[in-house]
Design a protein around this motif. Structure first.
Motif, PDB file in Angstrom:
ATOM      1  N   PHE A  16      -0.142 -32.411  -6.511  1.00  0.00           N
ATOM      2  CA  PHE A  16      -1.158 -33.309  -7.033  1.00  0.00           C
ATOM      3  C   PHE A  16      -2.319 -32.573  -7.699  1.00  0.00           C
ATOM      4  N   GLU A  17      -2.155 -31.259  -7.962  1.00  0.00           N
ATOM      5  CA  GLU A  17      -3.221 -30.575  -8.687  1.00  0.00           C
ATOM      6  C   GLU A  17      -2.718 -29.467  -9.605  1.00  0.00           C
ATOM      7  N   ALA A  59      -8.573 -39.546  -4.547  1.00  0.00           N
ATOM      8  CA  ALA A  59      -9.108 -39.841  -5.872  1.00  0.00           C
ATOM      9  C   ALA A  59      -8.578 -41.164  -6.405  1.00  0.00           C
ATOM     10  N   ARG A  64      -0.785 -36.453 -11.418  1.00  0.00           N
ATOM     11  CA  ARG A  64      -2.200 -36.562 -11.130  1.00  0.00           C
ATOM     12  C   ARG A  64      -2.430 -37.727 -10.175  1.00  0.00           C
ATOM     13  N   PRO A  65      -3.319 -37.580  -9.201  1.00  0.00           N
ATOM     14  CA  PRO A  65      -3.550 -38.685  -8.260  1.00  0.00           C
ATOM     15  C   PRO A  65      -3.992 -39.972  -8.940  1.00  0.00           C
ATOM     16  N   THR A  74      -5.368 -34.359   0.270  1.00  0.00           N
ATOM     17  CA  THR A  74      -6.742 -34.827   0.070  1.00  0.00           C
ATOM     18  C   THR A  74      -6.981 -35.310  -1.349  1.00  0.00           C
ATOM     19  N   ASN A  75      -6.199 -34.837  -2.322  1.00  0.00           N
ATOM     20  CA  ASN A  75      -6.397 -35.283  -3.699  1.00  0.00           C
ATOM     21  C   ASN A  75      -6.036 -36.749  -3.892  1.00  0.00           C
TER      22      ASN A  75
END
Length: 599
Positions: A313-314, A381, A346-347, A377-378
Motif C-alpha cells: 500500500f505504499e 487513509a 494506493r489506499p 496503517t496506510n
C-alpha cells in the motif's frame, strides 16, 4: 468462502432454497434464495442489479443444471452478451445448449397508445413459452421500471405484476426481479409491497470521493439471514460478497511451526519460528526494516514450495523487488515461478470495504500459505482509524479461518512505538515484534524486541540487528549495568572487555608459571630428601649388618678361647641371633670368680 454443492439447500426448517452461486451470498442468506418464490433486487444505477440477475441464472445453468430465462426490457440480447463476455460466463455456449435464453421485450413509451383497461396476458404467454422451450427452473426480469415508463396506469400494472408473480410461483420457477431504488423507498413504485419473500438492496455509495459497493438483505420471510451491510466486489468473474461479520472465533489453532526466514529470530521463538496460521505484527517507525522481515518470511515460504501473497500500500512491486535484492532476498524468481504474487494499490484507490473485498478475492484465487500486508496503517487513509481497525479484524479472522500465516507491518509515529500501534490491533496478534532505533554516540542503530508470542516460550532479550548483503543479521547486544550498548559503543566496549580479558589471562598465565616453578622446586627438594632418606636407610642397614657380624665373630672367638683355656662353656653367651644392643657383656668381677673356680 463456503460453497454450496447442490442447487436446493434447505438451511432453515420448512423453507427450501436454491443456491445463488454468488460467492458469499449463500452464507448471508443461510443457504440461498427462496425456491419457487420471487426475490426483489433493488438499487441505484450502476449498483450491479443486472449482473446479479444474470449471474444467478448462469450459475444455475452451469453448476446445478437448472436452465434459466432472462426477460430483458432495457438491453438487447447482443448487448447483454457483450457486457458480460469479459467475466467468462460463456453465454453463447449456454444459449446453444439450451441452458440459457434471453428474451428482449422492446418497450418504447412513445410507441405505446394506452386506452382503457389492459392486461399483461401477452407477457405471460411470451414468458411461458420461453420457460417451456428450455425447461427453465430460474427466471429473471430486468428491469420492471421500463414497463412503468411505458404504461401510466400504475394501478393496473401493479395488479398485473402481482398476478405475474403468482403465476411464476404456480409454475414452480425461482425468480429474480430487478428494480430501481426510489427516494426514501426501496423501489420507485412500491413493488416491495408484494415482492417481499426476499428483498436484496444493492448500494453504490461515494464517501470522501471513494466509492464502495454494499449489499443488504432487507427482508427474508421464513428464514434466518444476515441483516448487516456486506461489501461486495464486481471482479473478473462476477460478484463476490463478503459475509465477514458472520465469522466467529471457531478457527483451529494448530501446532505446526514455520520459519521466519531469519535463523536467529527462530531461536528467539523457541527455536522453531511462528505458528502456522498465526498473525504476526511488526511495528516501528519509518526505515526500521519492517518490510525486510516480511520479505524474509515470504522468501522462506517460497523456498519450502509454498505460495505467498504480498499486499503493498505504499510502493510498487518493482520497487519492493529491487529494495529486497539489496539485502540478498531475490523475490523476482518466486514471481516467475508463480509462487509469489504481489498486489499493489494506493489506499485511496478504493474504499475500505472494496479493499477488503479485493483482498478476499485475490486470496481466494491464489490460495496462498503466507500473506504479508505492508503496511496496514496506510489503510486508514481510506477511512477512519476505527473503520480500518474493523477491516483488519475481519481480515485477520478470514486468514485464521483458512490457516494462512499472516504478517502485518504497522508504521508508528512519535513515542507511540513504545508498546502500542497507531491502528490499535496489537491485542489481536499472536506474535508482536517491535523495532526501535537507538541514537547514541552520533549514530542510530536498530534493535528488536519480542513483545509477545502466544503459546510458545520466547526470548526476552533485546537484540540488535543489521541489514547486510546477506539479509538480516541479529547480533547480541552488550548489556552492562543498567545500559544497553549498540553500534560503535558496543564495539568499543567489547574491545575494552577483550583487552581486560587478555590482561587477566596474561596475569593468570604468569601466576600459573610461578606456581609451577615453585612446585617443581619443591618436587626437586622432595626428590633429594627421598634420595637422602634411602641413602641413610641403606647405611643404617649396612651398619646393623656389620655390627651383627662383629658380635658373631667375637662370640665365636670367645668360644674358641674358652675351649683352649678349658673354661666352662655354659657361662658363655649362647644366643647367636641376639641383636648387638641386647647382648650382656661379662663383668670383671664375675670373670675373676670364674677363674678362681677354675683354679
Amino acid at each position: 468462502m463456503k460453497s454450496t454443492s447442490a442447487a436446493t439447500a434447505p438451511r432453515s426448517p420448512g423453507l427450501a432454497k436454491v443456491s445463488s452461486g454468488i460467492p458469499g451470498l449463500d452464507d448471508i442468506t443461510d443457504g440461498g434464495l427462496p425456491k419457487g418464490r420471487s426475490t426483489l433486487v433493488c438499487g441505484g444505477a450502476g449498483s450491479g442489479k443486472t449482473l446479479f440477475a444474470i449471474e444467478f441464472l448462469v450459475h444455475g445453468a452451469r453448476r446445478f443444471d437448472e436452465p434459466g430465462v432472462l426477460m430483458a426490457f432495457d438491453e438487447t440480447a447482443n448487448d447483454l452478451i457483450q457486457n458480460v463476455a469479459s467475466l467468462g460466463f460463456g453465454l453463447p455456449d449456454l444459449i446453444r445448449r439450451k441452458k440459457f435464453l434471453i428474451d428482449f421485450v422492446r418497450v418504447e413509451a412513445a410507441e405505446i397508445l394506452e386506452t382503457g383497461e389492459y392486461d399483461l396476458e401477452g407477457l405471460f404467454v411470451r414468458l411461458g413459452h420461453a420457460i417451456d422451450s428450455i425447461g427453465a427452473k430460474r427466471v429473471a426480469l430486468d428491469s420492471l421500471e421500463t414497463l412503468f415508463a411505458g404504461l401510466s396506469n400504475t394501478a393496473i400494472l401493479r395488479s398485473e405484476l402481482r398476478r405475474l408473480f403468482r403465476w411464476m410461483k404456480d409454475r414452480g420457477v425461482t425468480s429474480v426481479i430487478t428494480a430501481e431504488r426510489g427516494e426514501g423507498t426501496l423501489t420507485r413504485h412500491g413493488l416491495e409491497e408484494y415482492i417481499s419473500d426476499c428483498v436484496v438492496l444493492l448500494d453504490h455509495r461515494v464517501h470522501n470521493q471513494v466509492a464502495t459497493r454494499r449489499l443488504r438483505i432487507v427482508k427474508y420471510r421464513g428464514s434466518h439471514h444476515g441483516a448487516d451491510e456486506f461489501p461486495f466486489l464486481i471482479g473478473d468473474h462476477g460478484l463476490v460478497v463478503l459475509p465477514i461479520t458472520s465469522l466467529g472465533l471457531t478457527h483451529v489453532a494448530g501446532t505446526e511451526r514455520v520459519s521466519s526466514g531469519v535463523p536467529r529470530l527462530d531461536q528467539m521463538l523457541g527455536g522453531k519460528g511462528y505458528f502456522r496460521g498465526s498473525s504476526i505484527l511488526v511495528s516501528g517507525t519509518a526505515g526500521t526494516g519492517k518490510t525486510s522481515f516480511s520479505a524474509h518470511l515470504v522468501d522462506a515460504a517460497c523456498r519450502r514450495g509454498e505460495r505467498s501473497l504480498i499486499f503493498l500500500f505504499e510502493e510498487s512491486p518493482s520497487q519492493l523487488i529491487r529494495n529486497m535484492q539489496s539485502i540478498g532476498v531475490d523475490l523476482s524468481r518466486w514471481v516467475e515461478m508463480d509462487r509469489l504474487r504481489i498486489y499493489a494499490a494506493r489506499p485511496t484507490l478504493h474504499g475500505l470495504e472494496t479493499h477488503l473485498a479485493t483482498m478476499h478475492q485475490v486470496t481466494a484465487e491464489f490460495q496462498p500459505h503466507v500473506v504479508a500486508v505492508d503496511p496496514v496503517t496506510n489503510l486508514a487513509a481510506a477511512g477512519t482509524l476505527q473503520e480500518a481497525k474493523s477491516l483488519l479484524i475481519r481480515l485477520i479472522d478470514h486468514f485464521k479461518e483458512r490457516q494462512i500465516t499472516a504478517f502485518f507491518t504497522s508504521l508508528t509515529h512519535g513515542e507511540q512505538h513504545e508498546e502500542s500501534t497507531d491502528i490499535g490491533i496489537s491485542s489481536l496478534m499472536d506474535t508482536w515484534l517491535l523495532i526501535r532505533e537507538l541514537e547514541t554516540n552520533g549514530e542510530r542503530n536498530r534493535v528488536l524486541y519480542l513483545l509477545k508470542s502466544r503459546g510458545m516460550s520466547h526470548s526476552n532479550q533485546v537484540r540488535e540487528f543489521r541489514l547486510t548483503d546477506n539479509g538480516i543479521d541479529l547480533i547480541d547486544v552488550y548489556v552492562g549495568p543498567g545500559v544497553v550498548l549498540t553500534g560503535t559503543a558496543r564495539l568499543a566496549q567489547e574491545a575494552r572487555d577483550r583487552a581486560e580479558e587478555l590482561d587477566r589471562r596474561q596475569a593468570f598465565l604468569k601466576r600459573k608459571h610461578d606456581l609451577d616453578q615453585r612446585r617443581q622446586a619443591l618436587q626437586s627438594q622432595l626428590g633429594a630428601l627421598q634420595l637422602e632418606h634411602r641413602s641413610i636407610e641403606e647405611e643404617l642397614q649396612t651398619t646393623l649388618a656389620q655390627e651383627s657380624a662383629w658380635f658373631d665373630t667375637q662370640r665365636a672367638n670367645r668360644i674358641d678361647l674358652a675351649r683352649v683355656r678349658q673354661a666352662d662353656p655354659a657361662r658363655m653367651p649362647m644366643n647367636g641371633n641376639e641383636s648387638p644392643a641386647g647382648r650382656a657383656r661379662p663383668t670383671r668381677g664375675s670373670g675373676k670368680s670364674k677363674k678362681g673356680a677354675g683354679q
